[in-house]
Scaffold this active site. Sequence first.
Site, short mmCIF file in Angstrom:
data_model
loop_
_atom_site.label_atom_id
_atom_site.label_comp_id
_atom_site.label_asym_id
_atom_site.label_seq_id
_atom_site.Cartn_x
_atom_site.Cartn_y
_atom_site.Cartn_z
N CYS A 28 -26.79 -12.00 15.55
CA CYS A 28 -27.15 -12.12 17.07
C CYS A 28 -26.29 -11.43 17.88
CB CYS A 28 -27.30 -13.69 17.48
SG CYS A 28 -28.31 -14.87 16.33
N PRO B 19 -14.87 -25.40 22.98
CA PRO B 19 -13.78 -25.38 23.87
C PRO B 19 -12.44 -25.06 23.10
CG PRO B 19 -14.70 -27.41 24.16
CD PRO B 19 -15.56 -26.60 23.42
N ASN B 20 -12.46 -25.28 21.70
CA ASN B 20 -11.32 -25.06 21.05
C ASN B 20 -11.25 -23.71 20.31
OD1 ASN B 20 -9.61 -27.29 21.86
ND2 ASN B 20 -10.53 -28.58 20.49
N GLU C 230 -19.08 -12.02 24.29
CA GLU C 230 -19.54 -11.15 23.40
C GLU C 230 -18.62 -10.46 22.40
OE1 GLU C 230 -22.40 -10.89 21.93
OE2 GLU C 230 -23.92 -11.77 23.49
P1 TGC Z 1 -15.62 -13.06 8.45
O1 TGC Z 1 -14.79 -13.77 7.27
O2 TGC Z 1 -15.33 -11.53 8.70
O3 TGC Z 1 -17.22 -12.98 8.24
C1 TGC Z 1 -18.03 -14.29 7.93
C2 TGC Z 1 -19.31 -14.05 7.48
O4 TGC Z 1 -20.20 -13.30 8.47
C3 TGC Z 1 -20.54 -11.93 8.04
N1 TGC Z 1 -20.44 -10.90 9.10
C4 TGC Z 1 -21.23 -10.46 9.89
N2 TGC Z 1 -22.59 -10.69 10.08
C5 TGC Z 1 -23.30 -9.99 10.66
N3 TGC Z 1 -22.81 -9.33 11.89
C6 TGC Z 1 -21.54 -9.32 11.92
N4 TGC Z 1 -21.10 -8.40 12.88
C7 TGC Z 1 -20.46 -9.89 11.10
N5 TGC Z 1 -19.44 -9.93 10.89
C8 TGC Z 1 -19.16 -10.84 9.70
C9 TGC Z 1 -19.48 -11.69 6.97
O5 TGC Z 1 -20.12 -10.71 6.20
C10 TGC Z 1 -19.57 -12.98 6.35
O6 TGC Z 1 -20.78 -13.16 5.85
P2 TGC Z 1 -20.90 -14.36 4.37
O7 TGC Z 1 -22.25 -14.38 4.18
O8 TGC Z 1 -20.06 -13.58 3.23
O9 TGC Z 1 -20.22 -15.66 4.94
O10 TGC Z 1 -15.63 -13.81 9.77
P3 TGC Z 1 -14.45 -14.16 10.51
O11 TGC Z 1 -14.46 -15.67 10.54
O12 TGC Z 1 -13.21 -13.67 10.11
O13 TGC Z 1 -14.66 -13.80 12.07
C11 TGC Z 1 -14.84 -12.55 12.36
C12 TGC Z 1 -14.82 -12.04 14.04
C13 TGC Z 1 -13.52 -12.43 14.60
C14 TGC Z 1 -15.01 -10.69 14.27
C15 TGC Z 1 -15.84 -12.79 14.78
O14 TGC Z 1 -15.79 -14.31 14.52
C16 TGC Z 1 -16.13 -12.34 16.03
O15 TGC Z 1 -16.73 -11.56 16.39
N6 TGC Z 1 -15.49 -13.16 17.14
C17 TGC Z 1 -15.78 -13.08 18.50
C18 TGC Z 1 -16.61 -14.38 18.87
C19 TGC Z 1 -17.73 -13.88 19.99
O16 TGC Z 1 -18.01 -12.71 20.26
N7 TGC Z 1 -18.44 -15.17 20.46
C20 TGC Z 1 -19.50 -14.50 21.22
C21 TGC Z 1 -20.26 -15.69 21.65
S1 TGC Z 1 -21.67 -15.38 22.42
C22 TGC Z 1 -21.46 -15.01 23.93
O17 TGC Z 1 -20.43 -14.66 24.38
C23 TGC Z 1 -22.69 -14.66 24.78
S2 TGC Z 1 -22.41 -13.97 26.36
C24 TGC Z 1 -23.79 -13.67 26.64
C25 TGC Z 1 -24.20 -13.02 27.83
O18 TGC Z 1 -24.31 -13.91 29.03
O19 TGC Z 1 -24.68 -11.98 28.18
P1 FAD Z 2 -9.85 -16.94 23.23
O1 FAD Z 2 -10.36 -16.62 22.08
O2 FAD Z 2 -8.92 -18.01 23.62
O3 FAD Z 2 -8.89 -15.66 23.80
C1 FAD Z 2 -7.92 -15.36 24.73
C2 FAD Z 2 -7.30 -14.13 24.62
O4 FAD Z 2 -6.40 -14.24 23.24
C3 FAD Z 2 -8.01 -12.93 24.54
O5 FAD Z 2 -7.45 -12.00 25.50
C4 FAD Z 2 -8.25 -12.43 23.26
O6 FAD Z 2 -8.64 -11.16 23.09
C5 FAD Z 2 -6.94 -12.86 22.65
N1 FAD Z 2 -7.08 -13.08 21.24
C6 FAD Z 2 -7.65 -14.12 20.47
N2 FAD Z 2 -7.59 -14.06 19.13
C7 FAD Z 2 -6.64 -13.03 19.03
C8 FAD Z 2 -6.02 -12.47 17.75
N3 FAD Z 2 -6.43 -12.79 16.65
N4 FAD Z 2 -5.22 -11.34 18.03
C9 FAD Z 2 -5.15 -10.92 19.34
N5 FAD Z 2 -5.61 -11.56 20.44
C10 FAD Z 2 -6.37 -12.58 20.21
N6 FAD Z 2 -20.38 -18.13 24.55
C11 FAD Z 2 -21.34 -18.55 23.90
O7 FAD Z 2 -21.35 -19.04 23.04
N7 FAD Z 2 -22.51 -18.52 24.33
C12 FAD Z 2 -22.78 -17.77 25.74
O8 FAD Z 2 -23.84 -17.79 26.40
C13 FAD Z 2 -21.75 -17.34 26.46
N8 FAD Z 2 -21.76 -17.06 27.67
C14 FAD Z 2 -20.63 -16.78 28.63
C15 FAD Z 2 -20.61 -16.55 29.91
C16 FAD Z 2 -19.43 -16.11 30.49
C17 FAD Z 2 -19.72 -15.92 31.97
C18 FAD Z 2 -18.13 -16.33 29.93
C19 FAD Z 2 -16.99 -15.73 30.67
C20 FAD Z 2 -18.10 -16.55 28.67
C21 FAD Z 2 -19.12 -16.60 27.89
N9 FAD Z 2 -19.33 -17.27 26.58
C22 FAD Z 2 -20.31 -17.64 25.62
C23 FAD Z 2 -17.94 -17.14 25.61
C24 FAD Z 2 -17.40 -16.03 25.43
O9 FAD Z 2 -18.01 -15.45 24.21
C25 FAD Z 2 -15.94 -16.40 25.21
O10 FAD Z 2 -15.26 -16.71 26.25
C26 FAD Z 2 -15.13 -15.54 24.14
O11 FAD Z 2 -15.61 -15.12 22.73
C27 FAD Z 2 -13.53 -15.32 24.13
O12 FAD Z 2 -13.34 -16.85 23.88
P2 FAD Z 2 -12.22 -17.44 24.67
O13 FAD Z 2 -12.68 -17.43 26.12
O14 FAD Z 2 -12.29 -18.78 24.33
O15 FAD Z 2 -10.84 -16.82 24.66
#
Ligand code: TGC
Ligand code: FAD
Length: 387
Positions: free
Chosen positions: A242, A137-138, A367
């Site tokens: 992942c 949530p946060n 993602e």
């Molecule tokens: P940072 O300090 O850069 O790195 C921490 C550690 O992670 C390693 N690393 C990676 N390793 C593998 N792949 C990558 N893409 C990596 N990026 C970083 C890095 O080398 C380091 O490793 P170690 O061993 O030295 O500790 O990390 P940060 O905390 O500054 O975060 C970077 C950031 C903002 C890019 C990352 O947190 C991010 O990608 N945020 C977005 C979150 C996100 O994408 N969430 C998705 C949730 S899942 C989802 O949405 C499923 S939807 C599925 C569906 O329904 O299809």
């Molecule tokens: P926030 O992080 O609060 O971002 C809000 C806005 O602020 C965005 O526009 C963002 O780009 C912007 N922002 C954030 N940080 C910065 C920055 N540093 N600089 C500039 N702008 C910034 N997550 C899972 O773990 N597993 C799942 O299976 C999964 N499934 C999902 C399915 C659906 C239908 C949806 C909608 C989401 C799902 N998610 C899942 C969550 C998804 O990965 C998050 O919604 C996403 O990572 C963004 O997080 P948030 O919604 O909290 O937005």
Amino acid sequence: MNTTVDYFNVGELFGEEYLLIRDTIRDFVRAEILPTIDQKAQRHEEIPDLMKKLGQIGALGPFVSSAYGGAGLDYMAYGVIMQELEAGDSAIRSAASVQSSLVMYPIYTFGSEEQKNKYLPMLASGDCIGAFGLTEPNHGSDPSNMETRLVKDGEGYRLNGAKTWITNAPICDLAVVWAKDEEGKVRGVIIERTDVGFSTPEIKDKWSLRASRTGELVFDSIYIPSERLLPDVSSMRGPLSCLNSARYGISWGVIGAAIDCYQVALQYASERTQFGKPIAAYQLQQKKLAEMITEITKAQLLSWRLGVLKNENRATPQQISMAKRNNVHMALQVARESRQILGAMGIVGDYPIMRHMMNLESVITYEGTHDVHLLITGQDITGISGF
Ligand code: TGC
Ligand code: FAD
């Protein structure tokens, strides 16, 4: 009229095997998804037995070895499968993405032999539905600051916290969840549906991905036996690896959605007459269509090249971010423009465009948001973190 959506003959870059896979998945989507997807999305219902059906066609964990029930294919095949599934609906690709890249991949890559043998075959067949808990949530874009905690308790651990926006949470049989241990290290744990203290409330009334269930994962002091900890990773590298796999698949998937929108818009524009001529005869509409096929073609080439790099284990997370960001934005633009070409007809369920458009509003956020992926590129090229 040139109705091709392979303008640069990208298909020729694939071997016969990939074209066969493409056609198999395309036939599945036509037979099993298209007849009911509009109704399901309108009613906010999922396709019955979807995961089992995806398992039967080898769409779950295709890159997992056959020794664990996978299809033993490569990443190019995975991309092609995602493209065809998302041409049906992003919810279908989402189901396959989560199961394959976010649940099977971490067990396959970081799991013990016992965990692989126990979980992967039933995930590959679709008999077991997995979920992936990273977002809280946060903490959405900044999962490194996660609050979910794993504390030692006798031979095992106690898990407390909550994840939200989790695909398939309400219907999952197990979940791969990321939490911090007492040393602050990020660990992956496998939660089973029957674990005491585990609940999965649903998030209702979404306007997007309506044929997919989304919810929370709530952990109220769940006892986790130590054999449910993924042994081979203890940092953010775990969950972020992942995401590399899932984001790669999405870069392909959204091309399928874009192609579906483009094809419908092209056909409609050639048939719909206004001011005495088909609207396709007007330069304004031709500009929209010409730009769509150009952007689809660029996205196809980007994902194909990324597939080659991925198969060679050379695709960087930054390259994957660029492809995910570019291609999702491309698909959303194509959907928006296509919807306008259909005029009022663009908003009804007789055509798939509005459904794709609404779905893609989630895909551009999950993602990693469009902004996050830009910042990843920015950091890569400047060496300075803009987060
Ligand atoms: P940072 O300090 O850069 O790195 C921490 C550690 O992670 C390693 N690393 C990676 N390793 C593998 N792949 C990558 N893409 C990596 N990026 C970083 C890095 O080398 C380091 O490793 P170690 O061993 O030295 O500790 O990390 P940060 O905390 O500054 O975060 C970077 C950031 C903002 C890019 C990352 O947190 C991010 O990608 N945020 C977005 C979150 C996100 O994408 N969430 C998705 C949730 S899942 C989802 O949405 C499923 S939807 C599925 C569906 O329904 O299809
Ligand atoms: P926030 O992080 O609060 O971002 C809000 C806005 O602020 C965005 O526009 C963002 O780009 C912007 N922002 C954030 N940080 C910065 C920055 N540093 N600089 C500039 N702008 C910034 N997550 C899972 O773990 N597993 C799942 O299976 C999964 N499934 C999902 C399915 C659906 C239908 C949806 C909608 C989401 C799902 N998610 C899942 C969550 C998804 O990965 C998050 O919604 C996403 O990572 C963004 O997080 P948030 O919604 O909290 O937005």
